[in-house]
Design an enzyme around this catalytic site. Structure first.
Site, PDB file in Angstrom:
ATOM      1  N   ARG A 165     -18.540 -22.106 -10.642  1.00 54.27           N
ATOM      2  CA  ARG A 165     -17.509 -22.690  -9.775  1.00 54.27           C
ATOM      3  C   ARG A 165     -18.132 -23.265  -8.505  1.00 54.27           C
ATOM      4  O   ARG A 165     -17.695 -24.302  -8.003  1.00 54.27           O
ATOM      5  CB  ARG A 165     -16.476 -21.616  -9.418  1.00 54.27           C
ATOM      6  CG  ARG A 165     -15.297 -22.133  -8.596  1.00 54.27           C
ATOM      7  CD  ARG A 165     -14.434 -23.117  -9.353  1.00 54.27           C
ATOM      8  NE  ARG A 165     -13.974 -22.583 -10.611  1.00 54.27           N
ATOM      9  CZ  ARG A 165     -12.941 -21.738 -10.751  1.00 54.27           C
ATOM     10  NH1 ARG A 165     -12.291 -21.312  -9.687  1.00 54.27           N
ATOM     11  NH2 ARG A 165     -12.582 -21.315 -11.945  1.00 54.27           N
ATOM     12  N   TYR A 189     -15.786 -11.572   9.306  1.00 58.86           N
ATOM     13  CA  TYR A 189     -16.013 -11.473   7.866  1.00 58.86           C
ATOM     14  C   TYR A 189     -16.946 -10.312   7.520  1.00 58.86           C
ATOM     15  O   TYR A 189     -16.977  -9.862   6.378  1.00 58.86           O
ATOM     16  CB  TYR A 189     -16.621 -12.763   7.301  1.00 58.86           C
ATOM     17  CG  TYR A 189     -15.796 -14.013   7.460  1.00 58.86           C
ATOM     18  CD1 TYR A 189     -14.479 -13.977   7.906  1.00 58.86           C
ATOM     19  CD2 TYR A 189     -16.345 -15.261   7.155  1.00 58.86           C
ATOM     20  CE1 TYR A 189     -13.745 -15.129   8.059  1.00 58.86           C
ATOM     21  CE2 TYR A 189     -15.609 -16.424   7.294  1.00 58.86           C
ATOM     22  CZ  TYR A 189     -14.311 -16.359   7.751  1.00 58.86           C
ATOM     23  OH  TYR A 189     -13.590 -17.518   7.904  1.00 58.86           O
ATOM     24  N   HIS A 197     -12.246 -18.377  16.974  1.00 64.74           N
ATOM     25  CA  HIS A 197     -11.622 -18.234  15.658  1.00 64.74           C
ATOM     26  C   HIS A 197     -10.109 -18.462  15.684  1.00 64.74           C
ATOM     27  O   HIS A 197      -9.552 -19.084  14.775  1.00 64.74           O
ATOM     28  CB  HIS A 197     -11.939 -16.831  15.102  1.00 64.74           C
ATOM     29  CG  HIS A 197     -11.898 -16.755  13.622  1.00 64.74           C
ATOM     30  ND1 HIS A 197     -12.672 -15.864  12.897  1.00 64.74           N
ATOM     31  CD2 HIS A 197     -11.192 -17.448  12.692  1.00 64.74           C
ATOM     32  CE1 HIS A 197     -12.428 -16.015  11.602  1.00 64.74           C
ATOM     33  NE2 HIS A 197     -11.538 -16.962  11.456  1.00 64.74           N
ATOM     34  N   ASP A 238     -20.545 -21.528   6.194  1.00 62.54           N
ATOM     35  CA  ASP A 238     -19.541 -21.144   7.195  1.00 62.54           C
ATOM     36  C   ASP A 238     -19.221 -19.663   7.068  1.00 62.54           C
ATOM     37  O   ASP A 238     -18.768 -19.200   6.017  1.00 62.54           O
ATOM     38  CB  ASP A 238     -18.263 -21.966   6.989  1.00 62.54           C
ATOM     39  CG  ASP A 238     -17.170 -21.608   7.986  1.00 62.54           C
ATOM     40  OD1 ASP A 238     -17.011 -22.343   8.981  1.00 62.54           O
ATOM     41  OD2 ASP A 238     -16.474 -20.591   7.772  1.00 62.54           O
ATOM     42  N   SER A 244     -16.437 -19.584  -3.228  1.00 61.96           N
ATOM     43  CA  SER A 244     -16.454 -18.966  -4.557  1.00 61.96           C
ATOM     44  C   SER A 244     -17.675 -18.066  -4.619  1.00 61.96           C
ATOM     45  O   SER A 244     -18.650 -18.274  -3.905  1.00 61.96           O
ATOM     46  CB  SER A 244     -16.527 -20.030  -5.660  1.00 61.96           C
ATOM     47  OG  SER A 244     -16.584 -19.394  -6.930  1.00 61.96           O
ATOM     48  N   LYS A 272     -18.099 -17.700  13.988  1.00 62.64           N
ATOM     49  CA  LYS A 272     -16.908 -17.742  14.830  1.00 62.64           C
ATOM     50  C   LYS A 272     -16.759 -16.473  15.666  1.00 62.64           C
ATOM     51  O   LYS A 272     -17.127 -15.376  15.223  1.00 62.64           O
ATOM     52  CB  LYS A 272     -15.653 -17.910  13.957  1.00 62.64           C
ATOM     53  CG  LYS A 272     -15.741 -19.052  12.953  1.00 62.64           C
ATOM     54  CD  LYS A 272     -14.501 -19.131  12.077  1.00 62.64           C
ATOM     55  CE  LYS A 272     -14.728 -20.021  10.878  1.00 62.64           C
ATOM     56  NZ  LYS A 272     -15.521 -19.361   9.816  1.00 62.64           N
TER      57      LYS A 272
END
Length: 277
Positions: free
Chosen positions: A240, A54, A112, A49, A235, A79
């Site tokens: 993780r 971003y 978004h 995603d 992450s 998005k």
């Protein structure tokens, strides 16, 4: 699309299937994104995603291309950003995202934010309807839409959003919104599923973690899965990343689910959708 081993799929309202647990890249710098996505794919994630805002669609695309995985095994979401809303602007923004990702089709394309003060999301939705009809996107959805925004969209269009991706975690459980989704066949997807760590010290969650031998984060992700939510933890740490995927070998009891339900406190880590433009 087949389930990734261990990761169940959620069937959307148009029959398209999305892995219930995916990998998000919010706030990951573009030059670090390829490595993070590569780690996720190697761990077993198949749903990635991202979003235009971003600034890391190119990094995602590099990792996808380098992975050698068949395209049909991957599920890619991106998005539309607020400043690109409007019918023609949406189509241009989609083309730009597609080029950065290096793909010929997006699995899930989302508006978004509703940005109600701009009042362009209905025009943007018409563009998504066109992209879906042309097969350039497999599913169309929204993000951060409240019931009032969804009702207006449903009243003026034939295509029902496949997904609404919203802030959702034990501190902000969005019961009214989830009920609306269930009534209209819209899948709920959670961003900030761990509230950026703000819920991990809650006594109810740490108690369950201690009893199950799992981390608090794993308990919260398991809670999401048992609610039926699609979830996209983020992450950049390989250990993780793997740990967040290790949530399919235990179950929360009804008592556990009730204890976590009682931790809802209206905690938002992001802006309110009615006021963000």
């Amino acid at each position: 699309m087949n389930d990734t081993p261990g990761i169940p799929a959620v069937k959307l309202n148009n029959g398209v299937e999305i892995p219930q647990l995916g990998f998000g890249v919010f706030q990951v710098p573009d030059d670090e994104t390829a490595a993070a996505v590569t780690s996720a794919l190697q761990a077993g994630y198949r749903s990635i995603d991202t979003a235009a805002i971003y600034g890391n669609e190119t990094g995602v695309g590099r990792a996808l291309a380098a992975s050698g995985l068949p395209r049909e095994e991957l599920f890619v979401t991106t998005k539309l950003w607020n400043s690109d809303q409007g019918y023609d602007a949406t189509l241009r923004a989609f083309d730009a995202s597609l080029a950065k990702l290096g793909l010929e089709q997006i699995d899930l394309y989302l508006i978004h934010w509703p940005t109600p003060a701009r009042d362009l999301y209905l025009d943007s939705w018409r563009a998504l309807e066109r992209l879906a009809a042309e097969g350039r996107i497999r599913a169309a959805g929204v993000s951060n839409f409240q019931p009032a925004h969804l009702r207006r969209l449903l009243d003026t269009s034939e295509l029902v959003p496949a997904v609404n991706q919203v802030e959702l975690h034990p501190g902000l459980q969005q019961a009214e919104l989830r009920a609306f989704h269930a009534e209209h066949g819209i899948a709920t997807e959670a961003w900030s599923p761990l509230a950026q760590g703000a819920v991990l010290d809650d006594a109810a969650i740490t108690a369950i973690a201690g009893r199950t031998g799992k981390s608090a984060a794993q308990v919260v992700l398991r809670w999401h899965l048992q609610l039926g939510t699609i979830v996209i933890p983020k992450s950049v740490t390989p250990a993780r990343i793997r740990q967040n995927l290790d949530v399919f070998d235990f179950q929360l009891t009804d008592e556990d689910m009730a204890a976590i339900a009682a931790t809802d406190r209206g905690l938002r880590t992001g802006p309110h959708p009615d006021r963000f433009n």
